[in-house]
Every structure is written in C-alpha cells, then in structure tokens.
Write an enzyme that holds these catalytic residues in place. Structure first.
Site, PDB file in Angstrom:
ATOM      1  N   CYS A 240       0.910  -1.198  -0.104  1.00  0.00           N
ATOM      2  CA  CYS A 240      -0.010  -0.020  -0.145  1.00  0.00           C
ATOM      3  C   CYS A 240       0.966   1.102  -0.027  1.00  0.00           C
ATOM      4  O   CYS A 240       1.589   1.473   1.136  1.00  0.00           O
ATOM      5  CB  CYS A 240      -1.081  -0.102   1.097  1.00  0.00           C
ATOM      6  SG  CYS A 240      -1.965   1.424   1.150  1.00  0.00           S
ATOM      7  N   ASN A 249      -2.880  -5.715  -1.519  1.00  0.00           N
ATOM      8  CA  ASN A 249      -4.099  -6.529  -2.012  1.00  0.00           C
ATOM      9  C   ASN A 249      -4.281  -7.765  -1.153  1.00  0.00           C
ATOM     10  O   ASN A 249      -3.283  -8.369  -0.287  1.00  0.00           O
ATOM     11  CB  ASN A 249      -3.611  -7.137  -3.286  1.00  0.00           C
ATOM     12  CG  ASN A 249      -3.607  -6.143  -4.343  1.00  0.00           C
ATOM     13  OD1 ASN A 249      -4.574  -5.319  -4.621  1.00  0.00           O
ATOM     14  ND2 ASN A 249      -2.526  -5.805  -4.911  1.00  0.00           N
TER      15      ASN A 249
END
Length: 306
Positions: A240, A249
C-alpha cells in the site's frame, strides 16, 4: 441472508501486485507466474500495464510478457492503460480486456494527475471508443472508493457519480477499490448499494486491500449485498503506497480458502494457487503474505517429513 453460489476471482498479482516491486523482475518469471495462475483456473488475469516505464519501471516488459504467456481459451488477459498510446500497445500485445481508471476522491485526482475526476474520465473517452471498436472488453477501476489519503472518508454518493460516468463511456465492468484499505463492512454495504443503483450488479467488483486487516470481512459484506466479482493477488503481492510497510492487496489464497469454506464455487484450484504463491515468494526471497497459503504449504511440508 443468501450468499451467491459462485463468484469470479480476478487475479491481479502479475500487474497490480508486482508493479510495486523495486527490484526488476525478469519477464520469464512473470510469464511463469501468469502461466501457473492460468493453470490454476483463473478466468481473468490482470497481466500487464502499458504505462510509461518512467513512471512504472516494473511494467516495462509488459509486451514481452503478453507475447510469452501460454494463453488458454476462455481466459481473459487484461492490461491497464492510461491513454491512447497505452491502448495501442495493449492492442498490439493482444490484451483481451482494457482497464481504465479514475478516483472517487477529488483530492486524490488533483494530487495524482492534476485534474478533476470528470476531466480524468473524459480523457478516457477515445480509449473507451477504441476498445469497443476493436471488440475488447472495457473495465473501469475506481480508486479511493472508501477513503482517501488526502481528504479522508469518501461518501457513497461520490462513488455513485464515478460509476455513472464510467457506465456512460461504455464500461462492461466497474471495480470498486479500497486503495488504502480503510473500509469496514458497514461502509462496504453503503458504497456497494450506491454503485448498484447506477450499474448492473453482475458487472460490479470489489477490490479490497488488507491494510487494516479488514479485507476478508469486507468481501463477506460485499457478498451479502450480492457482489459476485472480487480482485485478489497471489501471495498478497502489492504494497500500500500510502501506509508504509502495510500489506496491500488481499491474498488470493485467503479469499479462495474463505470461499471454499462458504461453499461458494470459484472454479480455481486453491492448491495450485498456493504453489504459484510459494513460487513467486521464493523468487522474491520473502515469505508469502497469505496466511492460508503459508499454512497449507507448512502442512504439506509436515506431511512429507513424517
């Protein structure tokens, strides 16, 4: 409450997952990964991104990857494109589906591409028209649909507006993405309901990040409202960018394990996905971010040594 009997899992690891890796990954490794995922039974694999190598160096080998994979009939190999130049490259590479993108947050849109949400989607009109002209599937991705690193919470009405705009330029599917992984189940219900009001539910997908450990709970919440398409990344590939050190994810293995437990069909072989996750993690010299994948791999190893 009745959950769907079958869902489609879109595997995004080869593109959305690997693009965040700092070290260059050879094309043959990417090709091997896509081939393993194909053999595992995924019907849609996001395999490439035709963006400027200046911005995403990891995707510079996308044309080579698309040329080298062993394609399977019935499998959709998708490519992300930012403009007509990217579309032309994706078309030449034989992409089955073109992926375009916008944000639900005005602050995010202005900070990242220096234009409004409306302007960003208008820029994709020629890409959308060209995709239709060439008989390609067109998918729209909406980033920051639940929260934004600059403005905070994003309202369901803002998401609905972007869904409407993507619908109007001809998208066949629309991804509702929790880019920074801040969503919680109640919010997922509200946002998905707002999207359903503007677009056929069968074409809406949930793309959840696990930054705060909520991804599986959020997927379950989306199942409760009838969403049947989910994005996931083998071995949890992908960080992220707005939360240092945080996972990105949701891992495909974890999603598949949950679906299996719920009796929901996916058509994907979990054991083969575990193999693919262990393969790419070994290459990257780190442990897979998938808890289910690591547990299954450890159980196998234990069984083999007894």
């Amino acid at each position: 409450m009745t959950l769907p009997k079958r869902v489609k899992i879109v595997e995004v690891g080869p593109r959305d997952g690997l693009q965040n890796e700092a070290e260059t990954i050879p094309a043959d490794i990417k090709i091997e990964l896509v081939n393993r995922l194909t053999q595992a039974g995924f019907v849609n694999i996001e395999a490439a991104s035709f963006v400027s190598p200046k911005w995403v160096p990891q995707m510079a080998s996308s044309a080579e990857v698309m040329a080298g994979i062993a394609r399977k009939a019935g499998v959709v190999y998708s490519a992300l494109v930012p403009n007509m130049q990217g579309f032309d490259a994706a078309l030449k590479a034989g992409a089955d589906e073109i992926v375009i993108f916008g944000a639900a947050s005005e602050a995010f849109s202005q900070k990242n591409i220096n234009c409004s949400i409306a302007e960003s989607i208008d820029r994709f009109r020629p890409v959308a028209a060209a995709a239709k002209q060439h008989g390609k599937l067109l998918r729209g991705a909406i980033s920051c649909a639940f929260g934004c690193p600059y403005q905070g919470r994003v309202e369901p009405a803002a998401v609905a507006e972007v869904v409407r705009r993507l619908r109007d330029i001809g998208c066949d599917e629309i991804d509702i993405a929790d880019t920074i992984g801040v969503a919680t189940p109640g919010q997922v219900h509200a946002v998905m309901q707002s999207a359903i009001a503007e677009f056929p539910i069968a074409g809406l997908s949930g793309h959840f990040h696990d930054t705060y450990g909520q991804a599986l709970a959020n997927i379950y919440a989306a199942l409760e409202v009838g969403i049947t398409i989910y994005h996931a990344s083998v071995a949890g590939l992908g960080g992220c960018p707005y939360a240092k050190g945080a996972t990105g994810n949701v891992a495909s293995e974890d999603v598949l394990y949950m679906m299996q437990g719920l009796g929901i069909e996916t058509g994907v072989d979990l054991q083969r996905v575990v193999d693919a996750g262990q393969f790419i993690s070994a290459f990257l010299k780190r442990q897979s971010a998938s808890r289910a994948g690591n547990a299954i791999a450890a159980k196998r190893a234990q069984t083999h040594t007894i």
